[in-house]
Design a protein around this motif. Structure first.
Motif, PDB file in Angstrom:
ATOM      1  N   CYS A 105      90.889  49.345  67.033  1.00 36.29           N
ATOM      2  CA  CYS A 105      90.541  50.383  66.308  1.00 36.29           C
ATOM      3  C   CYS A 105      89.336  49.881  65.296  1.00 36.29           C
ATOM      4  O   CYS A 105      88.817  50.593  64.463  1.00 36.29           O
ATOM      5  N   TRP A 106      89.028  48.669  65.456  1.00 38.03           N
ATOM      6  CA  TRP A 106      87.657  48.239  64.447  1.00 38.03           C
ATOM      7  C   TRP A 106      86.498  47.655  65.379  1.00 38.03           C
ATOM      8  O   TRP A 106      86.085  46.642  65.100  1.00 38.03           O
ATOM      9  N   GLY A 107      86.150  48.449  66.594  1.00 38.83           N
ATOM     10  CA  GLY A 107      85.092  48.032  67.244  1.00 38.83           C
ATOM     11  C   GLY A 107      83.758  48.517  66.245  1.00 38.83           C
ATOM     12  O   GLY A 107      83.760  49.070  65.163  1.00 38.83           O
ATOM     13  N   ILE A 108      82.568  47.598  66.983  1.00 37.31           N
ATOM     14  CA  ILE A 108      81.488  47.740  65.847  1.00 37.31           C
ATOM     15  C   ILE A 108      80.401  48.211  66.567  1.00 37.31           C
ATOM     16  O   ILE A 108      79.961  48.127  67.682  1.00 37.31           O
ATOM     17  N   SER A 109      79.852  49.622  65.865  1.00 30.52           N
ATOM     18  CA  SER A 109      78.733  50.087  66.399  1.00 30.52           C
ATOM     19  C   SER A 109      77.367  49.370  65.645  1.00 30.52           C
ATOM     20  O   SER A 109      77.316  49.589  64.353  1.00 30.52           O
ATOM     21  N   ALA A 110      76.527  48.826  66.284  1.00 30.78           N
ATOM     22  CA  ALA A 110      75.649  48.104  65.476  1.00 30.78           C
ATOM     23  C   ALA A 110      74.380  48.754  65.520  1.00 30.78           C
ATOM     24  O   ALA A 110      73.983  49.099  66.734  1.00 30.78           O
ATOM     25  N   VAL A 111      73.595  48.894  64.336  1.00 31.78           N
ATOM     26  CA  VAL A 111      72.503  49.450  64.403  1.00 31.78           C
ATOM     27  C   VAL A 111      71.239  48.706  63.846  1.00 31.78           C
ATOM     28  O   VAL A 111      71.462  48.023  62.927  1.00 31.78           O
ATOM     29  N   SER A 112      70.374  48.646  64.738  1.00 34.37           N
ATOM     30  CA  SER A 112      69.089  48.087  64.244  1.00 34.37           C
ATOM     31  C   SER A 112      68.068  48.853  63.759  1.00 34.37           C
ATOM     32  O   SER A 112      67.735  50.210  64.229  1.00 34.37           O
ATOM     33  N   LEU A 113      67.740  48.748  62.656  1.00 34.57           N
ATOM     34  CA  LEU A 113      66.592  49.591  61.691  1.00 34.57           C
ATOM     35  C   LEU A 113      65.269  49.494  62.323  1.00 34.57           C
ATOM     36  O   LEU A 113      64.566  50.252  61.951  1.00 34.57           O
ATOM     37  N   ARG A 114      65.014  48.673  63.044  1.00 36.86           N
ATOM     38  CA  ARG A 114      63.549  48.310  63.640  1.00 36.86           C
ATOM     39  C   ARG A 114      63.653  48.186  65.158  1.00 36.86           C
ATOM     40  O   ARG A 114      62.943  49.255  65.772  1.00 36.86           O
ATOM     41  N   SER A 115      63.823  47.199  65.577  1.00 31.94           N
ATOM     42  CA  SER A 115      63.506  46.605  66.860  1.00 31.94           C
ATOM     43  C   SER A 115      64.881  46.954  67.792  1.00 31.94           C
ATOM     44  O   SER A 115      65.972  47.063  67.645  1.00 31.94           O
ATOM     45  N   GLY A 116      64.296  47.377  69.038  1.00 30.46           N
ATOM     46  CA  GLY A 116      65.251  47.726  70.222  1.00 30.46           C
ATOM     47  C   GLY A 116      65.576  46.765  71.115  1.00 30.46           C
ATOM     48  O   GLY A 116      66.133  46.822  72.022  1.00 30.46           O
ATOM     49  N   GLN A 117      65.138  45.204  70.774  1.00 31.01           N
ATOM     50  CA  GLN A 117      65.175  44.230  71.630  1.00 31.01           C
ATOM     51  C   GLN A 117      66.719  43.780  72.036  1.00 31.01           C
ATOM     52  O   GLN A 117      67.009  43.528  73.044  1.00 31.01           O
ATOM     53  N   LEU A 118      67.548  43.794  70.980  1.00 24.53           N
ATOM     54  CA  LEU A 118      69.085  43.498  71.132  1.00 24.53           C
ATOM     55  C   LEU A 118      69.451  44.492  72.057  1.00 24.53           C
ATOM     56  O   LEU A 118      70.228  44.241  73.067  1.00 24.53           O
ATOM     57  N   LYS A 119      69.411  45.960  71.700  1.00 22.41           N
ATOM     58  CA  LYS A 119      69.765  47.007  72.553  1.00 22.41           C
ATOM     59  C   LYS A 119      69.475  46.774  73.948  1.00 22.41           C
ATOM     60  O   LYS A 119      70.424  46.926  75.021  1.00 22.41           O
ATOM     61  N   ASP A 120      68.106  46.559  74.167  1.00 20.68           N
ATOM     62  CA  ASP A 120      67.679  46.339  75.595  1.00 20.68           C
ATOM     63  C   ASP A 120      68.250  44.942  76.274  1.00 20.68           C
ATOM     64  O   ASP A 120      68.759  45.072  77.579  1.00 20.68           O
ATOM     65  N   ALA A 121      68.752  43.998  75.578  1.00 21.23           N
ATOM     66  CA  ALA A 121      69.170  42.793  76.001  1.00 21.23           C
ATOM     67  C   ALA A 121      70.607  42.884  76.565  1.00 21.23           C
ATOM     68  O   ALA A 121      71.190  42.251  77.440  1.00 21.23           O
ATOM     69  N   LEU A 122      71.401  43.475  75.665  1.00 26.16           N
ATOM     70  CA  LEU A 122      72.928  43.663  75.730  1.00 26.16           C
ATOM     71  C   LEU A 122      73.338  44.894  76.505  1.00 26.16           C
ATOM     72  O   LEU A 122      74.543  44.739  76.851  1.00 26.16           O
ATOM     73  N   GLN A 123      72.581  45.967  76.712  1.00 22.72           N
ATOM     74  CA  GLN A 123      73.413  47.126  77.423  1.00 22.72           C
ATOM     75  C   GLN A 123      73.626  46.920  78.676  1.00 22.72           C
ATOM     76  O   GLN A 123      74.522  47.655  79.260  1.00 22.72           O
ATOM     77  N   GLN A 124      73.099  45.911  79.470  1.00 24.25           N
ATOM     78  CA  GLN A 124      73.421  45.555  80.679  1.00 24.25           C
ATOM     79  C   GLN A 124      74.689  44.734  80.958  1.00 24.25           C
ATOM     80  O   GLN A 124      75.083  44.455  81.992  1.00 24.25           O
ATOM     81  N   GLN A 125      75.242  44.318  79.708  1.00 25.55           N
ATOM     82  CA  GLN A 125      76.350  43.409  79.949  1.00 25.55           C
ATOM     83  C   GLN A 125      77.457  44.056  78.834  1.00 25.55           C
ATOM     84  O   GLN A 125      78.175  43.352  78.384  1.00 25.55           O
ATOM     85  N   ASN A 126      77.462  45.201  78.944  1.00 25.23           N
ATOM     86  CA  ASN A 126      78.470  45.946  77.823  1.00 25.23           C
ATOM     87  C   ASN A 126      78.600  45.500  76.778  1.00 25.23           C
ATOM     88  O   ASN A 126      79.573  45.557  75.972  1.00 25.23           O
ATOM     89  N   ASN A 127      77.487  44.916  75.938  1.00 27.61           N
ATOM     90  CA  ASN A 127      77.465  44.482  74.597  1.00 27.61           C
ATOM     91  C   ASN A 127      78.154  43.214  74.400  1.00 27.61           C
ATOM     92  O   ASN A 127      78.387  43.216  73.328  1.00 27.61           O
ATOM     93  N   LEU A 128      78.766  42.598  75.428  1.00 24.40           N
ATOM     94  CA  LEU A 128      79.278  41.338  75.409  1.00 24.40           C
ATOM     95  C   LEU A 128      78.081  40.260  75.052  1.00 24.40           C
ATOM     96  O   LEU A 128      76.932  40.527  75.479  1.00 24.40           O
ATOM     97  N   TYR A 129      78.513  39.194  74.460  1.00 24.88           N
ATOM     98  CA  TYR A 129      77.492  38.078  74.454  1.00 24.88           C
ATOM     99  C   TYR A 129      78.310  36.666  74.046  1.00 24.88           C
ATOM    100  O   TYR A 129      79.695  36.753  73.635  1.00 24.88           O
ATOM    101  N   THR A 130      77.867  35.628  74.136  1.00 22.74           N
ATOM    102  CA  THR A 130      78.631  34.279  74.304  1.00 22.74           C
ATOM    103  C   THR A 130      78.121  33.677  72.626  1.00 22.74           C
ATOM    104  O   THR A 130      77.009  33.766  72.253  1.00 22.74           O
ATOM    105  N   LEU A 131      79.224  33.261  72.049  1.00 23.74           N
ATOM    106  CA  LEU A 131      79.179  32.480  70.859  1.00 23.74           C
ATOM    107  C   LEU A 131      79.498  30.932  71.163  1.00 23.74           C
ATOM    108  O   LEU A 131      80.481  30.722  71.571  1.00 23.74           O
ATOM    109  N   MET A 132      78.454  30.192  71.058  1.00 20.92           N
ATOM    110  CA  MET A 132      78.663  28.615  71.065  1.00 20.92           C
ATOM    111  C   MET A 132      78.842  28.112  69.772  1.00 20.92           C
ATOM    112  O   MET A 132      78.036  28.286  68.668  1.00 20.92           O
TER     113      MET A 132
END
Length: 487
Positions: free
Chosen positions: A55-82
């Motif tokens: 019940c604690w999923g995050i809706s991430a809001v960029s106030l300016r740039s759409g770069q992150l949205k474009d990068a992650l939307q093709q991968q279900n907003n998953l990403y790798t943390l090293m």
């Protein structure tokens, strides 16, 4: 290469950490403004580790740039943390359910911020995103704030957006939301609370009072060194996971999140993932701002002048290490009180050890961004305390002098100054033809940065004295000149 996604999670090697529950089943309970690398490496991971009910999923809001949205939307907003250390770890973070861009998705952003299911609104928008005066109050003349006061239903600032969302929540009687700043500001929750209520008070005193009475803005302290993502990181992430990732993030193994125990609605059980919930955040916040962030700032400007590129290079440079150690023990640590919760000397020693992590490629040029906003809480507050206590300000002033020289040289080489005052700084250098003493005087006169210190003769004289030494630093005499600063 196959792209990271819900469908390909089963392809991951066994040593890659993933969430305990199926990410597709998680529902949004948090809206986060400013989903940069730090949030994605820090708060998002804390949240994923404790969200057992989905019940604690995050809706991430960029106030300016759409770069992150474009990068992650093709991968279900998953990403790798090293996680970079002698024993590295890799995790797939699935806490982000969506990435929205304010201008593109305004209606959806407002719907998320006002939803009865949203109980946390958090922020990592950097110091400049708060549109503050030097004293920490909201700058009502800031262009973004002036826009939002004139167009309250179409805000572009985080402050205006929060006020608009809270106004709607007031009307729908859904005040069970907590607003959490995670930026490096003194008393960040109190500061954000003051900014939002002052903004609301300009047109709706009833809303301002309701916010003051009903909505909690806990103070916090966050910490984990998080270098910017680059091509090398992307390749490393793909090598470990076997999957293509458009925007992985990285951080050191150490991470800390201290949150004031003050909430106006439900919250995740963050303490189960190591967060500290306490009634006294200030002791942690002050130590972090002055010891860690202050040290970073000194390294950024002096290290750059010495032609060093990363924190690791700077802190393992003998003369720079001596300078930093002297700065800490003679000028910073005396301004930080010890407590049962924190030993400043041990904290400083631990930070120096963290800086020496050879796996962290933390660029000094990145830390040097936004100097006009970072100097007041990280350096100048300590200067004020030391002046009041009749302690040395020599090396703190050397850091200020190094920033002045950094600005002058960037302007003269036509390098973009990444700072909310960048254009102003460039024009100031141009107006004075790059004359170092005149530029320094003009900058020290700017109360937006230096406040009451602009009128302090001892501070100004010390900065000028150190500026003469700093300006003489070159690759042939680094050790000699750094030693001269300490005399």
């Amino acid at each position: 290469m196959t792209r990271l996604s819900y469908r390909t999670l089963s392809n991951l090697p066994d040593n890659v950490i993933t969430a305990d529950i199926a990410p597709a089943s998680v529902q949004v309970g948090i809206v986060h403004l400013g989903p940069g690398a730090f949030h994605r490496a820090h708060q998002a991971m804390y949240t994923q580790q404790v969200d057992k009910d989905g019940c604690w999923g995050i809706s991430a809001v960029s106030l300016r740039s759409g770069q992150l949205k474009d990068a992650l939307q093709q991968q279900n907003n998953l990403y790798t943390l090293m996680i970079l250390d002698d024993k590295p770890q890799t995790a797939i973070v699935s806490a982000l359910k969506e990435v929205l861009v304010l201008e593109q998705d305004r209606a959806q952003v407002m719907a998320r911020m006002t939803s009865p299911q949203t109980h946390i609104i958090s922020l990592t928008i950097t110091e400049k995103g708060y549109c503050l005066n030097n004293d920490g109050s909201l700058n009502l003349e800031h262009p973004d704030i002036r826009h939002d006061l004139a167009h309250p239903d179409n805000p572009i600032s985080a402050i205006g957006l929060l006020a608009a969302a809270l106004k709607q929540r007031k009307h729908t009687n859904t005040g069970d939301v907590t607003v959490i700043s995670c930026d490096n500001l003194p008393d960040n929750g109190d500061t954000l609370h003051g900014a939002v209520t002052l903004f609301a008070d300009q047109s709706d005193t009833a809303l301002s009072q309701w916010i003051a009475d009903s909505i909690c803005f806990p103070n916090t302290m966050v910490d984990s060194i998080t270098p910017a993502s680059d091509d090398a990181l992307q390749k490393a992430a793909e090598q470990v996971t076997g999957l293509e990732d458009a925007w992985p993030v990285q951080r050191e193994a150490f991470t800390q999140w201290v949150i004031e125990d003050k909430f106006s609605g439900p919250r995740p059980g963050w303490e189960a993932s190591g967060a500290i919930i306490t009634h006294d955040v200030q002791v942690f916040e002050k130590a972090k701002l002055r010891i860690l962030n202050g040290s970073h700032t000194a390294l950024a400007y002096l290290g750059s002048l010495c032609h060093l590129n990363t924190v690791y290079e700077a802190v393992t440079h003998d003369a720079m290490h001596t300078f930093l150690n002297t700065l800490l023990h003679e000028e910073i640590l005396p301004s930080v009180d010890a407590s049962d919760a924190l030993n400043p000397g041990q904290y400083a020693a631990d930070i120096l050890k963290r800086f020496k992590n050879r796996h962290i490629h933390h660029l000094l040029s990145q830390i040097a961004w936004d100097g006009s906003q970072k100097l007041p809480p990280r350096i100048l507050q300590t200067v004020k305390d030391n002046l009041a206590a009749n302690r040395s300000i020599a090396l703190l002033s050397a850091t200020v002098a190094a920033w002045i020289l950094f600005v002058v040289r960037a302007s003269q080489s036509d390098t973009k100054i990444i700072d909310p005052m960048g254009e102003t700084l460039h024009e100031l250098v141009k107006t004075h033809n790059g004359h170092l003493t005149n530029v320094a005087d003009a900058l020290l006169d700017d109360k937006r940065i230096f406040g009451e210190l602009s009128q302090n003769t001892a501070f100004r004289n010390t900065v000028h004295s150190q500026l003469r030494i700093v300006a003489a630093i070159d690759s042939q005499n680094v050790s000699q000149q750094l030693a001269a600063l300490c005399q």
